[in-house]
Design an enzyme around this catalytic site. Structure first.
Site, mmCIF file in Angstrom:
data_model
loop_
_atom_site.group_PDB
_atom_site.id
_atom_site.type_symbol
_atom_site.label_atom_id
_atom_site.label_comp_id
_atom_site.label_asym_id
_atom_site.label_seq_id
_atom_site.Cartn_x
_atom_site.Cartn_y
_atom_site.Cartn_z
ATOM 1 N N SER A 1 33.165 -1.468 12.970
ATOM 2 C CA SER A 1 32.272 -0.814 12.014
ATOM 3 C C SER A 1 30.849 -0.704 12.524
ATOM 4 C CB SER A 1 32.274 -1.599 10.698
ATOM 5 O OG SER A 1 31.589 -2.823 10.845
ATOM 6 N N THR B 1 25.124 0.460 12.053
ATOM 7 C CA THR B 1 26.492 0.836 11.675
ATOM 8 C C THR B 1 27.028 1.944 12.564
ATOM 9 O OG1 THR B 1 27.847 1.503 9.768
ATOM 10 C CG2 THR B 1 25.788 2.672 10.065
ATOM 11 N N THR C 1 29.346 -2.160 8.203
ATOM 12 C CA THR C 1 27.927 -2.078 8.570
ATOM 13 C C THR C 1 27.454 -3.521 8.652
ATOM 14 O OG1 THR C 1 27.601 -0.030 7.308
ATOM 15 C CG2 THR C 1 25.638 -1.340 7.680
ATOM 16 N N ASP D 1 23.437 5.906 4.971
ATOM 17 C CA ASP D 1 22.229 5.279 4.424
ATOM 18 C C ASP D 1 21.540 4.349 5.422
ATOM 19 O OD1 ASP D 1 24.460 3.555 4.301
ATOM 20 O OD2 ASP D 1 23.546 2.355 2.721
ATOM 21 N N GLY E 1 27.484 4.795 1.868
ATOM 22 C CA GLY E 1 26.099 5.158 2.080
ATOM 23 C C GLY E 1 25.599 6.272 1.186
ATOM 24 N N ARG F 1 27.200 13.643 10.421
ATOM 25 C CA ARG F 1 26.898 12.924 9.161
ATOM 26 C C ARG F 1 26.054 11.679 9.456
ATOM 27 N NH1 ARG F 1 28.030 7.414 7.133
ATOM 28 N NH2 ARG F 1 28.249 7.531 4.881
ATOM 29 N N VAL F 2 25.003 11.512 8.688
ATOM 30 C CA VAL F 2 24.191 10.307 8.779
ATOM 31 C C VAL F 2 24.280 9.602 7.438
ATOM 32 C CG1 VAL F 2 21.817 9.496 8.924
ATOM 33 C CG2 VAL F 2 22.641 11.160 10.571
ATOM 34 N N THR G 1 25.267 -2.472 2.469
ATOM 35 C CA THR G 1 26.475 -2.045 3.176
ATOM 36 C C THR G 1 27.370 -1.359 2.140
ATOM 37 O OG1 THR G 1 27.587 -4.157 2.749
ATOM 38 C CG2 THR G 1 26.409 -3.967 4.832
ATOM 39 N N GLY G 2 28.299 -0.563 2.626
ATOM 40 C CA GLY G 2 29.205 0.135 1.710
ATOM 41 C C GLY G 2 28.951 1.634 1.735
HETATM 42 N N1 GLY Z 1 26.676 2.140 4.726
HETATM 43 C C1 GLY Z 1 27.106 2.720 5.914
HETATM 44 C C2 GLY Z 1 27.382 4.133 5.837
HETATM 45 O O1 GLY Z 1 27.715 4.637 4.784
HETATM 46 O O2 GLY Z 1 27.283 4.805 6.846
#
Ligand code: GLY
Length: 353
Positions: free
Chosen positions: A90, A220, A202, A233, A256, A230-231, A253-254
């Protein structure tokens, strides 16, 4: 203790510091390690907090801050352990790739004492995006570099271009691609073979030093199989992490996309500024996440179909973490030992599969 050093003291402390940082192996340190004040003069209870995959990170970062290392140098050294670990799919090297099979990494960091921030997004072929984010913070007039420019920036500081896709993560991607569309020309992987769920791993790590200096970092490989470019959070200052040396730091984390919409790192710090304890601040941010969740992402009980966690420390060294669903933990080192602690949660049930 005075902030004014004589020239001799300065030379001695600098020489000692440079030797120490070389020993610690921290490239481009924010500043050389310096001795801590005697215990009764500590401004804060020192602590390192990280997401549940950060047990080694909190151990390493705590050792470093107790040697007088700058908090940003310490947390970056901590999360680098995960970035360089091919078995953590991850983060960093070995992270799960995008839909095209290319690993694109995101990271951001903030340094409380200097009020600086740095971030990189969609960075390819560099194993440790947290270090590159720190270089953006330290050496540029900018905050956020992305894609090819971010890579060229890293190469200019001596980073090596490397293939980040391990054989393990390639195999997972090949299986995802095979089963993506039953009508395409890839034969489906047999049902009996284990399929990979879509993870969003992450690592976030935050530090408070005995001097009351605060820093945070989040890094991450993002959502597995994401649309290229894609970017999430993690590299967004104020979402993936935020730090204000007068208040504290928070990170996430989780999923984004759900964090970006509430600027969750910033919001959590603002809750603490208004007097909330770290855990309560994290829970309050999660209630905002739920309120901002689109109907398509809510289940029949009106609860999110995804997972999201927030981590926070305040200026005194108090810390907390909260998750949408029960069963999550986070990593802490506050002087006894690195340990995992149960996270608070909004919903008393496990995260939906
Ligand atoms: N929290 C990491 C992501 O969604 O990329």
């Amino acid at each position: 203790m005075t902030d004014v050093l004589s020239r001799r003291e300065f030379l001695v402390s600098t020489a000692g510091g440079l030797a120490a940082s070389a020993t610690l192996g921290i490239p481009h340190p924010m500043r050389p390690p310096r001795p801590l004040p005697p215990t009764p003069r500590w401004a804060a209870r020192p602590v390192i907090v990280a997401s549940g995959n950060g047990l080694r990170a909190v151990q390493r970062a705590f050792e470093l801050i107790m040697q007088g290392t700058d908090p940003l140098d310490a947390v970056v050294e901590g999360v680098k352990i995960q970035e360089l670990d091919p078995n953590d799919d991850s983060v960093g090297y070995g992270g799960l790739p995008n839909a095209d099979g290319v690993v694109q990494l995101d990271a951001s960091c903030m340094h409380g004492p200097t009020k600086r921030a740095g971030a990189v997004g969609a960075l390819e072929n560099i194993k440790t995006p947290s270090e590159v984010a720190k270089l953006v913070l330290k050496y540029t007039n900018h905050v956020f570099l992305v894609g090819e420019g971010a890579k060229r920036f890293a190469l200019s500081y001596g980073f090596e271009e490397e293939d980040l896709l391990t054989e393990r993560s390639r195999q997972k991607w090949l299986r995802w691609r095979a089963n993506r569309n039953p009508k395409d020309d890839y034969l489906d992987v047999p049902e009996t073979e284990q399929m990979v769920v879509r993870p969003t791993g992450t690592i976030n790590c935050e530090a408070v030093t005995p001097n009351g200096a605060i820093a945070s970092v989040t890094t991450t490989s993002g959502l597995a199989w994401k649309i290229p470019g894609r970017v999430g959070d993690s590299p967004i200052i104020g979402a993936g992490q935020y730090c204000d040396n007068d208040v504290g730091a928070a990170g996430s984390t989780g999923r984004g996309e759900s964090n970006i919409k509430v600027c969750g790192g910033f919001l959590t710090v603002e809750h603490m500024r208004r007097g909330m304890k770290p855990t309560d601040a994290c829970l309050e941010t999660l209630t905002r996440v739920v309120a901002m969740t689109e109907a398509r992402l809510l289940n029949e009980r009106g609860r999110p179909k995804f997972g999201l966690e927030f981590y926070a420390v305040n200026k005194r060294g108090e810390f907390g973490c909260a998750s949408l669903y029960a069963g999550e933990d986070f990593a802490v080192h506050d002087g006894t030992a690195a340990r995992l602690v149960d996270a608070a949660h909004l919903y008393d049930e496990p995260e939906p599969a």
